[in-house]
Write an enzyme that holds these catalytic residues in place. Structure first.
Site, PDB file in Angstrom:
ATOM      1  N   GLY A 182      38.727 -14.399  20.077  1.00 21.72           N
ATOM      2  CA  GLY A 182      39.350 -15.607  20.031  1.00 21.72           C
ATOM      3  C   GLY A 182      38.629 -15.205  18.502  1.00 21.72           C
ATOM      4  O   GLY A 182      39.546 -15.420  17.442  1.00 21.72           O
ATOM      5  N   GLU A 200      33.523 -22.687  20.942  1.00 20.38           N
ATOM      6  CA  GLU A 200      32.951 -21.972  21.668  1.00 20.38           C
ATOM      7  C   GLU A 200      31.654 -23.122  23.192  1.00 20.38           C
ATOM      8  O   GLU A 200      30.754 -23.524  22.071  1.00 20.38           O
ATOM      9  CB  GLU A 200      32.413 -20.995  20.761  1.00 20.38           C
ATOM     10  CG  GLU A 200      31.225 -19.668  22.255  1.00 20.38           C
ATOM     11  CD  GLU A 200      32.002 -19.047  23.308  1.00 20.38           C
ATOM     12  OE1 GLU A 200      31.629 -19.630  25.023  1.00 20.38           O
ATOM     13  OE2 GLU A 200      33.021 -18.853  23.366  1.00 20.38           O
ATOM     14  N   VAL A 236      37.045 -28.633  25.878  1.00 23.20           N
ATOM     15  CA  VAL A 236      38.375 -28.661  25.959  1.00 23.20           C
ATOM     16  C   VAL A 236      38.511 -29.841  27.115  1.00 23.20           C
ATOM     17  O   VAL A 236      38.897 -29.155  28.176  1.00 23.20           O
ATOM     18  CB  VAL A 236      39.171 -28.337  26.012  1.00 23.20           C
ATOM     19  CG1 VAL A 236      40.716 -29.739  25.341  1.00 23.20           C
ATOM     20  CG2 VAL A 236      39.412 -27.704  23.986  1.00 23.20           C
ATOM     21  N   ASP A 317      40.593  -2.616  33.690  1.00 19.64           N
ATOM     22  CA  ASP A 317      40.989  -4.288  32.987  1.00 19.64           C
ATOM     23  C   ASP A 317      41.031  -4.550  35.304  1.00 19.64           C
ATOM     24  O   ASP A 317      40.094  -6.135  34.765  1.00 19.64           O
ATOM     25  CB  ASP A 317      41.449  -4.939  32.480  1.00 19.64           C
ATOM     26  CG  ASP A 317      41.295  -4.856  31.113  1.00 19.64           C
ATOM     27  OD1 ASP A 317      40.435  -4.056  30.623  1.00 19.64           O
ATOM     28  OD2 ASP A 317      41.725  -5.432  29.978  1.00 19.64           O
ATOM     29  N   HIS A 450      26.928  11.746   0.209  1.00 16.13           N
ATOM     30  CA  HIS A 450      26.406   9.868  -0.935  1.00 16.13           C
ATOM     31  C   HIS A 450      27.492  10.200  -1.444  1.00 16.13           C
ATOM     32  O   HIS A 450      27.570  11.102  -1.903  1.00 16.13           O
ATOM     33  CB  HIS A 450      25.169   9.887  -1.007  1.00 16.13           C
ATOM     34  CG  HIS A 450      24.585   9.523  -2.214  1.00 16.13           C
ATOM     35  ND1 HIS A 450      24.484   8.361  -2.467  1.00 16.13           N
ATOM     36  CD2 HIS A 450      24.709   9.055  -3.124  1.00 16.13           C
ATOM     37  CE1 HIS A 450      24.448   6.913  -3.025  1.00 16.13           C
ATOM     38  NE2 HIS A 450      24.556   8.105  -3.724  1.00 16.13           N
TER      39      HIS A 450
END
Length: 467
Positions: A182, A200, A236, A317, A450
């Site tokens: 999101g 959220e 919602v 997953d 650097h």
């Protein structure tokens, strides 16, 4: 040599196939859709292609601050972006298929169903055929989760897959869910020109234990600076679409907060629902095979990633939020399983970096300050503002903060949480430091070039070493 059948060709599946083939095993890779899985076709790669265009657009808009004239009027060309996205994913998918062929992997186009640990039945358009195996790896992944109060119609109410097919930028977008997907979508589509609101249910953006609260706070501030509206502690309750406009009714996410959070109404041309994922396990025959699953349908495994059926493993997953739902973790799980087929061993989840492609980016690895304290460890935290780096000023990207979590007694690095430009790349050094048990002093005594952004981690560790 073993016969190994892998169901699913996402990062977990194809990594397992490649590793097993290189180890001399006979490999069959079963895939019902496009090779590459969610990550390649509707996840990591497409969204980062969108993000690259969003970042380029922002650079053009701010070209004047870099002494470049004549760059006004830039806008996103969505049909061209979709074509570029499809070209990128197509090229990578083709590469995966060529690797399968070069390694002698049998790629079967169809759906796999497990009958037992030594057989998978693959159903294609033409027929069904059994494939004999010594071991099986399930790597079928996940898909977007629907909200009962906000089911996707794939036209106005969209899931994360649908968003990647949009041929125009909606004038207004409400994003339901302030997690990783999101927040990434919010930053992308705000750069594309949409008016964006994020809803959220919890009290902060990125409400993930591994993401330090300091990062969420900074991201909220930076998103608001760009004009993104964020409503926390809300959800919602209903939605209706009338004449091309989605009307949403919002309220308190928690019943006990109903008195403090007033109900509201939002309207938008499009709603993106990014509230989580659900497992792709339908048709695998798991229940008939006796493979245990959680009440929500995720596959249960032991510490060695073996299911309740010996010889059958699951990675990625499809294991759900009890593990780590990240593409690179799926790949690591794949390599682990293949390396330990003869003698299963526990998989290590102690050092897993996460990369969040918001604006600014966030990279996290190791323990957050809260997690370390909950473990009973004596904790010291050190902060470095990105604006302290000369390279950040030269780039014109000074928003961000780097946070180091160290053991208060021996200065061992326990966690690093980086928010700023290229934080998703910079987190790799922190991951290596934690993996090797390095102290802040060790990094502080390692010379960094650097001017670079990488010296930000050096300066952070130098600061921690002096405390």
């Amino acid at each position: 040599m073993r016969k190994l059948t892998i169901i699913g060709s996402g990062p977990g599946g194809y990594t397992a196939a490649f590793a097993a083939a290189r180890a001399g095993h006979s490999v069959t890779l079963v895939e019902s859709a496009a090779v590459g899985g969610t990550c390649l076709h509707t996840g990591c790669i497409p969204t980062k292609t969108f993000k690259s265009s969003a970042d380029t657009l922002e650079k053009i808009r701010h070209a004047g601050s870099h002494a470049i004239a004549g760059c006004s009027g830039a806008a996103i060309d969505m049909p061209a972006l979709l074509a570029r996205k499809n070209n990128v994913t197509g090229l990578l998918a083709s590469g995966l298929e060529k690797t399968c062929a070069s390694l002698g992997i049998t790629l079967m186009r169809g759906r796999g169903r497990i009958t037992d640990c030594r057989e998978v039945v693959v159903t294609t358009q033409e027929c069904s055929m059994p494939v004999a195996s010594d071991n099986v790896i399930i790597a079928t992944g996940s898909r977007p989760l629907d909200l009962p109060s906000l089911p996707a119609d794939h036209k106005y109410i969209l899931n994360s897959d649908d968003v990647l097919q949009l041929e125009h930028v909606p004038a207004s977008v409400v994003i339901v869910g302030g997690g990783v997907i999101g927040c990434e979508m919010a930053c992308i589509f705000r750069s594309f020109g949409a008016a964006v609101t994020v809803i959220e249910g919890q009290s902060r953006l990125l409400p993930i234990p591994s993401v330090d609260a300091e990062m969420s706070k900074l991201l909220l501030r930076e998103m608001k600076k760009t004009g993104i509206r964020v409503e926390l502690g809300k959800t919602v309750s209903s939605a209706v679409t009338e004449q091309g406009v989605v009307k949403l009714v919002t309220g308190a996410a928690r019943p006990q907060d109903a008195g403090q959070v007033a109900a509201g109404m939002l309207e938008a041309e499009a709603v993106f629902v990014t509230v989580g994922r659900e497992p792709r396990t339908q048709g695998l025959g798991l229940e008939d095979a006796g493979i245990a699953m959680t009440p929500r349908g995720w596959i249960e495994v032991d510490d060695c990633l073996q299911t309740s059926m010996p010889g059958v493993y699951a990675i990625g997953d499809v294991l759900g939020p009890e593990k780590v739902m990240l593409a690179h973790m799926a790949s690591a799980e794949a390599e682990h399983v293949v390396a330990h087929l003869d003698a299963p061993a526990p998989c290590d989840y102690s050092v897993v970096p996460s990369a969040i492609f918001t604006t600014p980016e966030i990279g996290c690895v190791g323990l957050s300050e809260e997690q370390a304290a909950a473990c009973g460890l004596p904790v010291r935290s050190t902060l470095l503002q990105v604006r302290e780096l000369g390279k950040a000023h030269a780039m014109g990207e000074i928003a961000g903060v780097f946070k180091l979590v160290t053991h208060a007694e021996n200065n061992t690095i326990l966690g690093a949480h980086l928010c700023g430009p290229h934080a998703t790349d910079l987190v790799a050094e922190a991951a290596l430091a934690i993996r090797t048990g390095a102290t802040a002093d060790a990094v502080a005594h390692t010379i960094h070039a650097h001017p670079t952004l990488a010296e930000g981690f050096y300066e952070l560790c130098h600061k921690a070493a002096r405390q």
